[in-house]
Design a protein around this motif. Structure first.
Motif, PDB file in Angstrom:
ATOM      1  N   LEU A   1      -4.236  -0.085 -10.910  1.00  0.00           N
ATOM      2  CA  LEU A   1      -4.723   1.181 -10.365  1.00  0.00           C
ATOM      3  C   LEU A   1      -4.529   2.324 -11.359  1.00  0.00           C
TER       4      LEU A   1
ATOM      5  N   TYR B   1       0.807  -6.205  -8.556  1.00  0.00           N
ATOM      6  CA  TYR B   1      -0.490  -6.496  -7.958  1.00  0.00           C
ATOM      7  C   TYR B   1      -1.299  -5.263  -7.548  1.00  0.00           C
ATOM      8  N   LEU B   2      -0.748  -4.075  -7.748  1.00  0.00           N
ATOM      9  CA  LEU B   2      -1.502  -2.894  -7.346  1.00  0.00           C
ATOM     10  C   LEU B   2      -1.437  -1.764  -8.378  1.00  0.00           C
TER      11      LEU B   2
ATOM     12  N   ILE C   1       0.551   5.949  -5.028  1.00  0.00           N
ATOM     13  CA  ILE C   1      -0.614   5.329  -4.383  1.00  0.00           C
ATOM     14  C   ILE C   1      -1.381   6.365  -3.555  1.00  0.00           C
TER      15      ILE C   1
END
Length: 498
Positions: free
Chosen positions: A23, A18-19, A423
């Motif tokens: 990204l 989900y990220l 991240i």
């Protein structure tokens, strides 16, 4: 153990599904467009910059080629063998295609982060250069606290997660030769030997790491590629079927959307990121150590490292494994046992020894390269000899226990720690990317004039203060601002007096 495996698996799944998947692709595509696809436009320069001698000499300074070998030593590890096998076993042959896509897109991210690391590198007392995301976060953003957070995440990721995983894969490569391997005393013996050899290298310092990797990496890569090439040529008739299998699986609707968390796309990108590390903030630590005349040069060198890792070595592994898929029956095999079974199916028992040598060499070189990254970030937090000594001992302990770890837990921990680090770095390079673009424009302008590009920070309007590309007075003022050691200030003051 089952509880921890289940928990880490859930965290890893959510983080990537989900990220990070979206990204990484979005950021890589953005940097590709903004740099006008530097990963293809300057492909020739990626090789020519490697011949450059050290721009600024120093006892522990390393050349562009040595810095490339350090980063490649970390990138080219068991992820290129066991990682590819795991991706194919869990996501299907199509995962290889998505690893290729990830490398082509991520190469632009690798250029940006490595160029930024060169711009805001610092010089140590022995003439060595250090840098990376923690350093450009502090200097360019003025956020030392975030730099420390990143440094801690990288240290845990590489010194504990990745090195534990590399040690595990190295030890498990001998499982084929020893009956009841896990209940025998062999894992303990292997763990002890790997720990001793690791200690011999890391206690020797940065220079020894650079020299060692510049020797080991080319030899191990050429040996493995030669093996894969011969294997492919002798089974040339199966190559069309292998590529057909890859593309059919890559674009199969159920493989992509059926349980997206475990889909061929997510697994391919996850394993691709673990393999080439583009955008996650690790390779910039090696890039910063190079003594070059222009930051973009080492940015290009690190872009080449991504291609070496995924497009060349991972493809070699995929061909070996997929020959087994075409001609054999993989069953429930995964990781190293799948690779060894594939090699045995192709060339017999003799191939097992070649592949085991490659696994051991890849894993050990990765352990050394990973330590290099961790040490650079430890020195960012606190540059103290006693602190460093304790840390080196802890790294050796992590290697020892990693060799006797659990397969699923080892992979999950490495994925989670890598995701946290990635991240932080991705959002930082998005903010600072404009300075890498400016450095690339400066490099391109000088190339058009027929010059060998030399970087001057003053030529980039508005560029936050740098240490290694500034005048001596600017360096000293900056050291006062960030609270550098007295020894470092004396070096800068000496240049100023001269």
């Amino acid at each position: 153990m089952e509880f921890w495996v289940g928990l880490t698996d859930q965290v890893s799944t959510v983080m990537y599904t989900y990220l990070l998947v979206f990204l990484l692709i979005a950021v890589g595509a953005y940097f590709s467009v903004r740099t006008k696809f530097v990963q293809f436009r300057y492909f020739k320069d990626m090789f020519t910059v490697l011949t450059e001698k050290k721009h600024v000499d120093g006892h522990d300074a390393v050349s562009s080629f040595q810095a490339l070998m350090v980063s490649t030593a970390s990138r080219v590890g068991t992820g290129n063998i066991a990682g590819v096998a795991t991706a194919i076993a869990t996501g299907g042959p199509g995962a290889v295609f998505w690893m290729w896509i990830m490398s082509m897109i991520g190469a632009a991210s690798a250029f940006v982060e490595s160029t930024l690391a060169q711009i805001w590198k610092v010089r140590g007392e022995d003439g060595e250069f250090r840098g990376g995301p923690a350093y450009y976060i502090e200097q360019a953003l003025g956020m030392r606290w975030l730099g420390i957070v990143f440094a801690v995440s990288l240290i845990l990721c590489f010194a504990v997660g990745f090195n534990g995983l590399q040690a595990y894969n190295l030890a498990s490569s001998f499982e084929y030769f020893v009956p009841d391997f896990k209940t025998s005393g062999v894992p303990f013996v292997i763990a002890t030997l790997v720990t001793v050899f690791t200690a011999m290298i890391i206690f020797g310092g940065v220079k020894r790491i650079g020299v060692l990797t510049s020797l080991i990496v080319p030899v191990m890569a050429l040996t493995y590629l030669g093996f894969g090439f011969v294997l492919t040529i002798t089974h040339l008739g199966d190559v069309p079927a292998i590529f057909a299998l890859i593309f059919a699986s890559a674009f199969d609707f159920n493989s992509i959307f059926g349980g997206f968390a475990g889909s061929v796309v997510v697994i391919g990108i996850k394993r691709g990121l673990f393999s080439n590390e583009a955008g996650m903030g690790s390779a910039p630590n090696a890039a910063a150590s190079a003594s070059v005349s222009h930051p973009a040069k080492q940015g290009l060198a690190q872009t080449l490292s991504v291609f070496i890792d995924t497009a060349v070595i991972c493809t070699c592994s995929a061909m070996i494994i997929l020959l087994f898929y075409v001609n054999g029956a993989p069953g429930d095999l995964n990781g190293m046992p799948l690779v060894q079974a594939a090699v045995k199916n192709a060339v017999g028992e003799a191939g097992i020894y070649v592949i085991t040598f490659a696994i051991v060499a890849f894993a050990f070189s990765s352990i050394i390269g990973n330590y290099f990254y961790a040490e650079s970030n430890l020195k960012f937090i606190k540059n103290n000899r006693v602190f460093l000594l304790v840390f080196r001992c802890c790294c050796c302990v992590a290697v020892f226990f990693g060799a006797t770890s659990n397969f699923n837990l080892a992979w999950n921990l490495a994925d989670i720690l890598m995701g946290i680090e990635a991240i932080i770095n991705i959002f930082v390079i998005l903010v600072l990317g404009k300075w890498a673009f400016a450095a690339l424009e400066d490099y391109s302008a000088q190339k058009k004039k027929g010059l060998d590009p030399v970087f001057e920070a003053a030529q980039i309007e508005g560029l936050p203060a740098t240490q290694c590309w500034a005048t001596p007075r600017e360096k000293l003022d900056h050291m006062e601002h960030v609270g550098a050691s007295e020894a470092a200030k004396k070096v800068a003051d000496g240049f100023l007096r001269e």
